[in-house]
Write a protein that holds these residues in place. Structure first.
Motif, PDB file in Angstrom:
ATOM      1  N   ALA A  64       0.852  -1.182   0.000  1.00 30.02           N
ATOM      2  CA  ALA A  64       0.000   0.000   0.000  1.00 30.02           C
ATOM      3  C   ALA A  64       0.890   1.236   0.000  1.00 30.02           C
ATOM      4  N   ALA A  65       0.941   1.934  -1.130  1.00 28.74           N
ATOM      5  CA  ALA A  65       1.868   3.053  -1.244  1.00 28.74           C
ATOM      6  C   ALA A  65       1.311   4.135  -2.164  1.00 28.74           C
ATOM      7  N   LEU A  66       1.967   5.294  -2.127  1.00 27.39           N
ATOM      8  CA  LEU A  66       1.639   6.424  -2.991  1.00 27.39           C
ATOM      9  C   LEU A  66       2.919   6.891  -3.658  1.00 27.39           C
ATOM     10  N   TYR A  67       2.877   7.038  -4.996  1.00 21.97           N
ATOM     11  CA  TYR A  67       4.037   7.475  -5.768  1.00 21.97           C
ATOM     12  C   TYR A  67       3.700   8.733  -6.563  1.00 21.97           C
ATOM     13  N   GLN A  68       4.744   9.514  -6.851  1.00 19.33           N
ATOM     14  CA  GLN A  68       4.605  10.669  -7.736  1.00 19.33           C
ATOM     15  C   GLN A  68       5.295  10.372  -9.066  1.00 19.33           C
ATOM     16  N   VAL A  69       4.592  10.703 -10.151  1.00 18.44           N
ATOM     17  CA  VAL A  69       5.097  10.485 -11.508  1.00 18.44           C
ATOM     18  C   VAL A  69       5.100  11.820 -12.238  1.00 18.44           C
ATOM     19  N   ASP A  70       6.184  12.114 -12.938  1.00 18.04           N
ATOM     20  CA  ASP A  70       6.273  13.330 -13.740  1.00 18.04           C
ATOM     21  C   ASP A  70       6.014  12.965 -15.202  1.00 18.04           C
ATOM     22  N   PRO A  71       4.832  13.288 -15.745  1.00 26.18           N
ATOM     23  CA  PRO A  71       4.512  12.863 -17.113  1.00 26.18           C
ATOM     24  C   PRO A  71       5.307  13.596 -18.186  1.00 26.18           C
ATOM     25  N   PHE A  72       5.963  14.679 -17.806  1.00 29.73           N
ATOM     26  CA  PHE A  72       6.725  15.465 -18.765  1.00 29.73           C
ATOM     27  C   PHE A  72       8.189  15.050 -18.808  1.00 29.73           C
ATOM     28  N   HIS A  73       8.581  14.195 -17.878  1.00 28.92           N
ATOM     29  CA  HIS A  73       9.946  13.643 -17.853  1.00 28.92           C
ATOM     30  C   HIS A  73       9.839  12.145 -17.599  1.00 28.92           C
ATOM     31  N   PRO A  74       9.346  11.388 -18.579  1.00 28.30           N
ATOM     32  CA  PRO A  74       9.086   9.969 -18.378  1.00 28.30           C
ATOM     33  C   PRO A  74      10.328   9.128 -18.097  1.00 28.30           C
ATOM     34  N   HIS A  75      11.515   9.687 -18.326  1.00 28.80           N
ATOM     35  CA  HIS A  75      12.730   8.952 -18.023  1.00 28.80           C
ATOM     36  C   HIS A  75      13.004   8.913 -16.524  1.00 28.80           C
ATOM     37  N   GLN A  76      12.358   9.817 -15.770  1.00 30.28           N
ATOM     38  CA  GLN A  76      12.566   9.849 -14.326  1.00 30.28           C
ATOM     39  C   GLN A  76      11.777   8.729 -13.654  1.00 30.28           C
ATOM     40  N   LYS A  77      12.366   8.093 -12.670  1.00 29.43           N
ATOM     41  CA  LYS A  77      11.685   7.027 -11.951  1.00 29.43           C
ATOM     42  C   LYS A  77      10.588   7.593 -11.055  1.00 29.43           C
ATOM     43  N   PRO A  78       9.508   6.846 -10.855  1.00 31.26           N
ATOM     44  CA  PRO A  78       8.482   7.270  -9.891  1.00 31.26           C
ATOM     45  C   PRO A  78       9.104   7.460  -8.514  1.00 31.26           C
ATOM     46  N   VAL A  79       8.594   8.455  -7.788  1.00 32.67           N
ATOM     47  CA  VAL A  79       9.140   8.798  -6.477  1.00 32.67           C
ATOM     48  C   VAL A  79       8.154   8.354  -5.397  1.00 32.67           C
ATOM     49  N   LEU A  80       8.637   7.608  -4.407  1.00 31.26           N
ATOM     50  CA  LEU A  80       7.783   7.173  -3.311  1.00 31.26           C
ATOM     51  C   LEU A  80       7.421   8.366  -2.435  1.00 31.26           C
ATOM     52  N   VAL A  81       6.131   8.572  -2.244  1.00 32.00           N
ATOM     53  CA  VAL A  81       5.632   9.655  -1.395  1.00 32.00           C
ATOM     54  C   VAL A  81       5.253   9.132  -0.019  1.00 32.00           C
ATOM     55  N   ALA A  82       4.595   7.982   0.022  1.00 29.43           N
ATOM     56  CA  ALA A  82       4.156   7.425   1.305  1.00 29.43           C
ATOM     57  C   ALA A  82       4.016   5.919   1.177  1.00 29.43           C
ATOM     58  N   ASN A  83       4.371   5.212   2.238  1.00 32.25           N
ATOM     59  CA  ASN A  83       4.144   3.779   2.321  1.00 32.25           C
ATOM     60  C   ASN A  83       3.261   3.525   3.537  1.00 32.25           C
ATOM     61  N   PHE A  84       2.094   2.941   3.295  1.00 32.23           N
ATOM     62  CA  PHE A  84       1.110   2.757   4.355  1.00 32.23           C
ATOM     63  C   PHE A  84       1.107   1.340   4.919  1.00 32.23           C
ATOM     64  N   THR A  85       1.975   0.474   4.422  1.00 37.44           N
ATOM     65  CA  THR A  85       1.912  -0.935   4.787  1.00 37.44           C
ATOM     66  C   THR A  85       2.081  -1.146   6.281  1.00 37.44           C
ATOM     67  N   SER A  86       2.914  -0.354   6.926  1.00 39.14           N
ATOM     68  CA  SER A  86       3.134  -0.508   8.359  1.00 39.14           C
ATOM     69  C   SER A  86       1.870  -0.225   9.155  1.00 39.14           C
ATOM     70  N   ALA A  87       0.880   0.400   8.517  1.00 40.78           N
ATOM     71  CA  ALA A  87      -0.384   0.710   9.195  1.00 40.78           C
ATOM     72  C   ALA A  87      -1.401  -0.417   8.981  1.00 40.78           C
ATOM     73  N   THR A  88      -0.916  -1.640   8.764  1.00 38.01           N
ATOM     74  CA  THR A  88      -1.734  -2.836   8.535  1.00 38.01           C
ATOM     75  C   THR A  88      -2.658  -2.677   7.341  1.00 38.01           C
ATOM     76  N   ALA A  89      -2.243  -1.878   6.376  1.00 32.05           N
ATOM     77  CA  ALA A  89      -3.009  -1.722   5.143  1.00 32.05           C
ATOM     78  C   ALA A  89      -2.402  -2.625   4.084  1.00 32.05           C
TER      79      ALA A  89
END
Length: 337
Positions: A64-89
């Motif tokens: 369970a996570a949230l990532y940021q994607v830059d559609p204008f620079h598709p060569h850039q890797k998605p950036v992790l914004v939040a990981n909710f797994t530790s919250a039993t999600a």
């Protein structure tokens, strides 16, 4: 284990879907392009668009996570914004913005129906993330939705000024209104058009939800329908429930265009269906059982800045829902003009 659980749940549907996959013409959509391709076994579930044009996507697998994607620079890797797994999600589902750069994400421990509080709503402050992306001060728990079933799925803004959201409960087939300021919620809609079909394989009723032009639009996965209902300021129904269209294929999430057209994603049918206000349906992209570009379409949103307002950003689960292959989830840009 979760991947095996999902495959076991969805594989019986494959034979049922074959006729649906080829019910309409197939097309990979001219000009469609991948703006982000995640690793194998990544299920991207939902998407929101920031005012600066960057995309936020939630994941159901592998965590369970949230990532940021830059559609204008598709060569850039998605950036992790939040990981909710530790919250039993076990998965992150719907996402919506209430004010600039304040996004709200629903997570669920949906593989365990006996969990007392499987659903949680989180607030993400993207302005804080931009300044300090490696900390956790941009993540704040809002509330547990303890009365809901195993899966709070769709999320949409109800009243941005009042700070209220609508949350779709896929298992119980109802809608909750959440006051993010008071941190309280209540059930505001409960209707037959939101329910799952008895004894269906998925048991997923209301799925994607979107408030547009004074009405709530919602898909129902089991019933394969798009329905709308006029709503009051508190999210209760202010008119009859109107069937917009029956799509005769699995339906997942939706985006609404400026003229009221609905763009429906179809999960293992690998397509995007356009439903016009008069109820007519036509396929605008995908539909190929072996598609990798549109393998398992899960959600869609339009761009928000000059130059991409007619671009529909579509997320996929990489084929995991159908169980036929594992390509890894994608974010695909489709020009709808």
């Amino acid at each position: 284990m979760l991947a095996n659980h999902i495959s076991h749940l969805l594989l019986p549907l494959v034979s049922l879907l074959v006729s649906s996959v080829f019910a309409y013409p197939t097309s990979e959509a001219k000009g469609a392009r991948t703006v982000a391709h995640f690793p194998k076994s990544t299920w991207i579930e939902n998407i929101a668009v920031r005012a600066n044009g960057k995309l936020l996507v939630t994941t159901l697998l592998p965590d369970a996570a949230l990532y940021q994607v830059d559609p204008f620079h598709p060569h850039q890797k998605p950036v992790l914004v939040a990981n909710f797994t530790s919250a039993t999600a076990s998965g992150a589902f719907g996402i919506a913005e209430l004010s600039k750069d304040y996004f709200f994400v629903a997570t669920s421990n949906w593989t365990n129906n006996e969990t007392a509080q499987p659903n949680t709503v989180w607030k993400i402050n993207m302005a804080k993330f931009d300044v300090a992306p490696h900390g956790k001060r941009h993540i704040e728990k809002v509330i547990d939705i303890s009365d809901a079933g195993a899966l709070i799925n769709g999320v949409t803004a109800l009243d941005k000024r009042a700070g209220t959201l609508l949350l779709g409960d896929s298992n119980q087939g109802c809608v909750y209104a959440l006051d993010t300021v008071a941190r309280s919620y209540k059930k505001v809609q409960d209707h037959a058009s939101m329910k799952a079909v008895p004894d269906s394989a998925l048991q997923i009723g209301i799925n994607g939800i979107h408030v547009w032009n004074g009405a709530l639009y919602f898909t129902n996965t089991d019933q394969t329908t798009l329905t709308k209902v006029a709503i009051a300021k508190d999210g209760t129904a202010a008119g009859p429930y109107e069937l917009v269209a029956t799509l005769h294929t699995i339906v997942d999430d939706l985006a609404i265009g400026q003229n009221g057209d609905a763009y429906i994603t179809t999960g293992p049918t690998n397509s995007i269906e356009l439903v016009q206000p008069d109820g007519s349906v036509r396929r605008i992209a995908g539909g190929n059982a072996n598609s990798t570009l549109f393998a398992g379409t899960t959600a869609a949103q339009f761009g928000r800045i000059a130059g991409d307002r007619t671009v529909l950003y579509v997320t996929t689960n990489g084929g995991l829902a159908a169980g036929t292959f594992d390509d890894g989830g994608r974010v695909v840009a489709v020009q709808t003009r």
